[in-house]
Design a protein around this motif. Structure first.
Motif: not given
Length: 304
Positions: A45-46, A62, A58-59, A53-56, A41, A48-49
């Protein structure tokens, strides 16, 4: 500026530099631990979380897996280093530690017994159950070591007694696992290897509470420990109640070791590594400021 003042000033500067370096390494290894893994990751992208701006995927990775495990590694690593430091102070022996003295093995034995019994009757284990079981095992092992202490003149031999108690506890644990059900064996085997898998935010909350309370109490014992390291006679002259002081050392070290064993399994080397932490302390001398240094040193080793 006279010589003592100059030496004290130089020590403070070196101490500050060492502490900043350890903090920097802790942050660096935290970032690496969160980013690296089977799913890489990127930092962008971290970020953005955290901005929403969450990606399911990655969320979930993390916030449910990596971050709680990394926080647990930091806290438990520092706790185990403090436990080793307390035991080394108590025994005046640089190789004394929770694993060497059989404390971790005693905690492992009791956690194994409680796990087998609870799973046998389909009951759910809570964090408190694990900590209480691990603390009971730690105290029993420590009690056995202390029971032999009046008959032993050499502290090194007392450490060997702790090693023997540790092997006995490990043998009993293996014996119990042999007759446990298959599902119990899998759970105990994964846990006994030392792992942060399965750590949740609820576990982290419990760890934070226990480590914070014991860590604060350890900090308040820093001055008596500094006096005790210069000899019992000196400590008594400074007003330290030796008997009560030793009891507190045993209880605090057992609690710290118990919380580590309950959640991460028996981790052996970090407790002993507290002695190696003196290498990063200016002049190798410990005082009331160095409790945080030992904690940070253990945290770095555990995250690694």
């Amino acid at each position: 500026m006279n010589l003592p003042t100059c030496i004290s000033s130089n020590r403070k500067i070196r101490y500050t530099v060492c502490f900043v370096i350890l903090i920097t390494l802790s942050v660096l290894f935290f970032i690496i631990s969160v980013c690296a893994g089977s799913v890489q990751i990127p930092l962008s992208d971290i970020w953005r979380q955290f901005r929403g701006e969450q990606d399911e995927l990655y969320a979930a990775i993390l916030f449910q897996i990596r971050i709680p495990r990394t926080f647990a590694a930091i806290l438990l690593g520092g706790a185990l280093a403090l436990s080793g430091y307390l035991l080394q102070t108590f025994f005046h022996n640089p190789i004394a530690g929770p694993f060497v003295l059989g404390i971790s093995s005693g905690a492992k034995l009791f956690v194994a017994v409680v796990t087998i019994v609870f799973l046998r009757y389909s009951r759910t284990l809570s964090s408190v159950d694990l900590i209480v079981a691990a603390f009971a095992g730690s105290m029993l092992s420590m009690f056995c070591v202390l029971l032999m202490s009046p008959r032993v003149q050499n502290m090194s031999f007392l450490v060997l007694i702790g090693v023997m108690i540790g092997y006995i506890c490990s043998a009993v644990t293996d014996f119990l696992v042999t007759f446990a059900e298959d599902s119990d064996i899998v759970n105990l085997h994964n846990w006994s290897m030392g792992s942060f898998s399965g750590i949740t935010w609820e576990n982290v909350k419990t760890i934070v509470f226990v480590v914070a309370v014991t860590g604060i109490l350890t900090f308040f014992l820093s001055k008596p420990m500094e006096a005790y390291q210069l000899g019992e006679t000196y400590a008594k002259n400074m007003g330290v109640n030796i008997k009560m002081f030793r009891i507190l050392l045993v209880i605090l070290s057992s609690i710290l070791s118990a919380v580590v064993t309950a959640f991460a399994g028996p981790v052996s080397f970090v407790g002993i590594a507290a002695a190696d932490g003196k290498a990063v302390i200016p002049d190798g001398k410990t005082d009331h400021h160095d409790t945080g240094m030992f904690f940070r040193w253990g945290s770095i080793l555990h995250v690694l």
